[in-house]
Design an enzyme around this catalytic site. Structure first.
Site, short mmCIF file in Angstrom:
data_model
loop_
_atom_site.label_atom_id
_atom_site.label_comp_id
_atom_site.label_asym_id
_atom_site.label_seq_id
_atom_site.Cartn_x
_atom_site.Cartn_y
_atom_site.Cartn_z
CE LYS A 16 -5.52 -5.51 -11.31
NZ LYS A 16 -5.06 -4.73 -12.44
CB SER A 17 -13.66 -3.19 -7.21
OG SER A 17 -12.77 -3.69 -6.24
CB THR A 64 -10.09 -0.68 -0.91
OG1 THR A 64 -8.78 -1.19 -0.98
CG2 THR A 64 -10.19 0.60 -1.74
CE LYS A 68 -9.72 -3.68 2.80
NZ LYS A 68 -9.11 -4.97 2.45
CD GLU A 83 -17.35 -15.70 14.81
OE1 GLU A 83 -18.07 -16.45 14.13
OE2 GLU A 83 -16.63 -16.09 15.75
CG ASN A 92 -14.08 -6.84 2.41
OD1 ASN A 92 -15.08 -7.23 3.02
ND2 ASN A 92 -13.50 -7.56 1.47
CB ALA A 145 -2.94 -7.89 4.90
CG ASN A 165 5.04 -8.92 12.21
OD1 ASN A 165 5.00 -8.82 10.97
ND2 ASN A 165 4.87 -7.89 13.01
CB SER A 169 5.87 -6.86 20.65
OG SER A 169 6.10 -5.82 19.72
P1 ATR Z 1 -1.52 -4.22 6.11
O1 ATR Z 1 -2.82 -3.58 6.45
O2 ATR Z 1 -1.23 -4.32 4.63
O3 ATR Z 1 -1.34 -5.53 6.80
P2 ATR Z 1 0.17 -2.98 8.05
O4 ATR Z 1 -0.90 -3.09 9.07
O5 ATR Z 1 0.99 -1.73 7.96
O6 ATR Z 1 -0.38 -3.19 6.59
O7 ATR Z 1 1.16 -4.22 8.25
C1 ATR Z 1 2.28 -4.40 7.43
C2 ATR Z 1 2.92 -5.75 7.76
O8 ATR Z 1 4.02 -5.96 6.87
C3 ATR Z 1 3.48 -5.83 9.16
O9 ATR Z 1 3.41 -7.17 9.59
C4 ATR Z 1 4.94 -5.40 8.94
O10 ATR Z 1 5.84 -5.85 9.93
P3 ATR Z 1 6.07 -5.00 11.30
O11 ATR Z 1 4.86 -5.26 12.14
O12 ATR Z 1 7.31 -5.51 11.86
O13 ATR Z 1 6.16 -3.55 10.85
C5 ATR Z 1 5.23 -6.11 7.63
N1 ATR Z 1 6.33 -5.47 6.91
C6 ATR Z 1 6.28 -4.33 6.19
N2 ATR Z 1 7.49 -4.05 5.66
C7 ATR Z 1 8.33 -5.05 6.05
C8 ATR Z 1 9.71 -5.35 5.81
N3 ATR Z 1 10.48 -4.53 5.07
N4 ATR Z 1 10.23 -6.46 6.37
C9 ATR Z 1 9.45 -7.27 7.12
N5 ATR Z 1 8.13 -7.06 7.37
C10 ATR Z 1 7.58 -5.97 6.84
#
Ligand code: ATR
Length: 286
Positions: A16-17, A64, A68, A83, A92, A145, A165, A169
């Site tokens: 949409k940018s 995008t 990134k 920073e 971005n 994100a 999360n 870890s």
């Molecule tokens: P982005 O760049 O959009 O942040 P990413 O780096 O792949 O994409 O990160 C996705 C995030 O969504 C992670 O925190 C992931 O959790 P994990 O680190 O445990 O994989 C989380 N995520 C994606 N699908 C998920 C799900 N079904 N349930 C819980 N967390 C989910």
């Protein structure tokens, strides 16, 4: 003279940018062209595309998915990083580093990377009148994100940040990396936990996972409460927001963040200030 801009991604047809930046140009009386730029998904193609763009007189580019991090590496080796980009580990917004250009550095070596995503989120939350100063904030997700919004959230004077999360870890590793990316972040003030263990009362809860795209739902504890819930995804009914709305929270999807990060890129490139509320109104009336 028309100033040229692009957004680079793969896929890119949905972006949409161009419409958003056209709206900013109308509001500020700027003469710009802003187009979508497809790029094959590899670092050397990305580098070739941005070099050709800036060598051809381009002024600025948005980056995008999935580029990134590649843009981060590219700028780290060339014109430098803000920073915000360093802490986000992602870029971005591209522009040329004027100091380097003025000192005779070739254009391709002067490409500079910034990240406006996190400040776009903070500006949107502020425009909603959700109080950030002193807020206990929970951020769900530990991917790119989530990482991108941490520095602006901390700078907004929140009182505590808990990063939750699915894979604990990844959250603890992320917090360690933040400490090495910036000496202004005190990582000891950031808590981490597994998403299913996140419990109690928060002022603001933010979903920065990619789950909104999958149709899955997050394993949220029964006693998890928040006054305000924000999902960085936008454009459809989001189960995360429905969950907290039913419990009395005010909610927002991430459309305003999208406009907010774009406005910051536009402001940095052109020097014009954008009235984001007015631009969002105009875009939603289309
Ligand atoms: P982005 O760049 O959009 O942040 P990413 O780096 O792949 O994409 O990160 C996705 C995030 O969504 C992670 O925190 C992931 O959790 P994990 O680190 O445990 O994989 C989380 N995520 C994606 N699908 C998920 C799900 N079904 N349930 C819980 N967390 C989910």
């Amino acid at each position: 003279m028309t100033q040229h801009y692009i957004v680079i991604g793969n896929p890119i047809a949905h972006s949409k940018s161009p419409e958003i930046h056209a709206q900013f140009a109308t509001q500020s009386g700027s003469d710009i062209s802003y187009r979508r730029q497809y790029c094959p998904d590899d670092a050397s193609s990305f580098t070739a595309v941005i070099e050709a763009f800036f060598n051809g007189g381009g002024v600025g580019a948005n980056v995008t998915v999935p580029f990134k991090q590649i843009a981060y590496d590219c700028c780290a080796a060339r014109g430098g990083l803000s920073e915000h980009a360093k802490v986000a580990g992602a870029v971005n917004t591209l522009s040329l580093n004027k100091t380097l250009i003025d000192s005779g550095t070739p254009i391709a070596e002067a490409i500079y990377g910034d990240n406006t995503d996190g400040q776009g989120l903070v500006n949107h939350i502020t425009s909603l009148d959700w109080p950030l100063a002193g807020a206990r904030v929970a951020l769900i997700g530990a991917g790119g994100a989530a990482r991108g919004v941490i520095l602006p959230l901390l700078r907004a004077d929140i009182s505590s940040l808990t990063i939750a999360n699915r894979t604990l870890s990844k959250a603890t590793d992320l917090v360690k990396e933040l400490g090495t990316a910036s000496d202004t972040i005190d990582q000891h003030h950031i808590d981490t936990c597994a998403t299913s263990e996140l419990s109690g009362q928060f002022d603001i809860i933010i979903n920065a996972t990619s789950i909104g795209l999958s149709g899955d739902t997050l394993p949220l504890a029964d006693d998890l409460q928040a006054q305000y819930a924000y999902d960085m995804m936008y454009g459809r009914t989001l189960p995360f927001l429905q969950h907290f709305s039913k419990r009395g929270a005010q909610t927002s999807d991430g459309y305003g963040m999208l406009i907010g990060q774009a406005a910051l890129s536009f402001e940095r490139w052109t020097g014009h200030n954008i009235d984001v509320v007015k631009a969002t109104d105009a875009l939603s009336r289309r």
